[in-house]
Design a protein around this motif. Structure first.
Motif, mmCIF file in Angstrom:
data_model
loop_
_atom_site.group_PDB
_atom_site.id
_atom_site.type_symbol
_atom_site.label_atom_id
_atom_site.label_comp_id
_atom_site.label_asym_id
_atom_site.label_seq_id
_atom_site.Cartn_x
_atom_site.Cartn_y
_atom_site.Cartn_z
ATOM 1 N N SER A 139 0.834 -1.196 0.000
ATOM 2 C CA SER A 139 0.000 0.000 0.000
ATOM 3 C C SER A 139 0.871 1.249 0.000
ATOM 4 N N ALA A 140 0.294 2.361 -0.469
ATOM 5 C CA ALA A 140 0.989 3.653 -0.491
ATOM 6 C C ALA A 140 2.406 3.487 -1.038
ATOM 7 N N VAL A 141 2.503 2.985 -2.252
ATOM 8 C CA VAL A 141 3.797 2.669 -2.867
ATOM 9 C C VAL A 141 4.720 3.884 -2.870
ATOM 10 N N GLU A 142 5.990 3.655 -2.539
ATOM 11 C CA GLU A 142 7.013 4.691 -2.524
ATOM 12 C C GLU A 142 8.046 4.412 -3.621
ATOM 13 N N VAL A 143 8.835 5.431 -3.944
ATOM 14 C CA VAL A 143 9.844 5.287 -4.991
ATOM 15 C C VAL A 143 10.811 4.149 -4.669
ATOM 16 N N ASN A 144 11.220 4.047 -3.394
ATOM 17 C CA ASN A 144 12.201 3.013 -3.052
ATOM 18 C C ASN A 144 11.611 1.605 -2.983
ATOM 19 N N ASP A 145 10.324 1.458 -3.283
ATOM 20 C CA ASP A 145 9.740 0.119 -3.395
ATOM 21 C C ASP A 145 10.066 -0.522 -4.739
ATOM 22 N N ALA A 146 10.549 0.266 -5.693
ATOM 23 C CA ALA A 146 10.875 -0.262 -7.014
ATOM 24 C C ALA A 146 11.985 -1.307 -6.908
ATOM 25 N N GLY A 147 11.880 -2.362 -7.718
ATOM 26 C CA GLY A 147 12.914 -3.393 -7.724
ATOM 27 C C GLY A 147 12.306 -4.773 -7.861
ATOM 28 N N ASN A 148 13.126 -5.788 -7.626
ATOM 29 C CA ASN A 148 12.710 -7.174 -7.784
ATOM 30 C C ASN A 148 12.186 -7.751 -6.473
ATOM 31 N N TYR A 149 11.157 -8.585 -6.613
ATOM 32 C CA TYR A 149 10.576 -9.280 -5.466
ATOM 33 C C TYR A 149 10.535 -10.770 -5.775
ATOM 34 N N LEU A 150 10.903 -11.582 -4.783
ATOM 35 C CA LEU A 150 10.998 -13.029 -4.961
ATOM 36 C C LEU A 150 10.027 -13.732 -4.027
#
Length: 242
Positions: A111-122
């Protein structure tokens, strides 16, 4: 006659044996076709800052096995999990961790996505028989910062050059910049008057008509029209000092 009957019986038995063997081999093949194997597929997403996103995790578990736990990690560019505390895990008894939570289908919700949430998730699953499978994908975060024009106050001599600058920041690129004077878009078609009008606005041969308030508006593919960002106001004046 007896010999012929005996041979016929032997041939019939052999044919039955071959038929049984063929049926058994077909059964094994079909069994292998329909047997599940343990696998994971993660689905990425593209989202704007402030929105809610879901990273999906679809999995299957081998026949005669069952899911023991499912864990979400951040991952590096190669998909290697960044170990340590997982983002969220199905075996903790807690389905949420701040802005991160597990859906009923064990997808990762942010929720409330932030810029630093960008990237890969496993997403990694561990079965009751100890099998491990995982997969990863990318979360792309689109954003556009409010631009800042500097200097906020600028005074130059008559016929001198005035320069305002901004540094647009956002994703995706390119970012387009439109300069505004007062309440109207600045007409920069006179390239001798305005030799630069991108991140730097240059005004040559300044005169009284150039005095006033200047702003810039930035846009990218994700933030256009009313979603574009408007800068602060910068004021240009003519100084009459010697």
């Amino acid at each position: 006659m007896e010999a012929k009957n005996k041979n016929a019986m032997i041939i019939a038995v052999k044919m039955k044996s071959v038929s049984f063997l063929l049926l058994f081999l077909l059964y094994l093949r079909l069994l292998g076709t329909h047997a599940q194997t343990t696998s994971v597929t993660v689905g990425g997403d593209t989202v704007k800052v402030g929105e809610i996103t879901t990273m999906t995790c679809s999995y299957t578990v081998s026949t005669n096995d069952a899911l023991d736990r499912l864990v979400w990690f951040r991952a590096d560019a190669d998909g290697t999990p960044i170990l340590g505390n997982p983002i969220v895990s199905s075996d903790t008894g807690e389905t949420s961790n701040g802005r991160y939570s597990l859906s009923n289908d064990k997808d990762l919700m942010i929720s409330a996505v932030e810029v630093n949430d960008a990237g890969n998730y496993l997403c990694r699953i561990i079965t009751q028989n100890g099998q491990v499978a995982d997969d990863y994908d990318e979360l792309i975060v689109q954003y556009l910062d409010t631009p800042v024009v500097t200097p906020a106050q600028l005074s130059v001599k008559m016929d001198d050059t005035a320069t305002f600058t901004t540094e647009p920041v956002g994703f995706p690129t390119p970012i387009t910049i439109t300069w505004i004077k007062g309440d109207a878009t600045l007409d920069v078609s006179d390239t001798e008057k305005y030799p630069n009008y991108d991140a730097t606005l240059t005004i040559d041969n300044v005169n009284e008509t150039d005095e006033g308030d200047y702003k810039c508006r930035v846009e990218n593919a994700a933030y256009m029209g009313v979603e574009g960002k408007l800068s602060n106001t910068a004021t240009l004046s003519i100084g009459w000092w010697e």
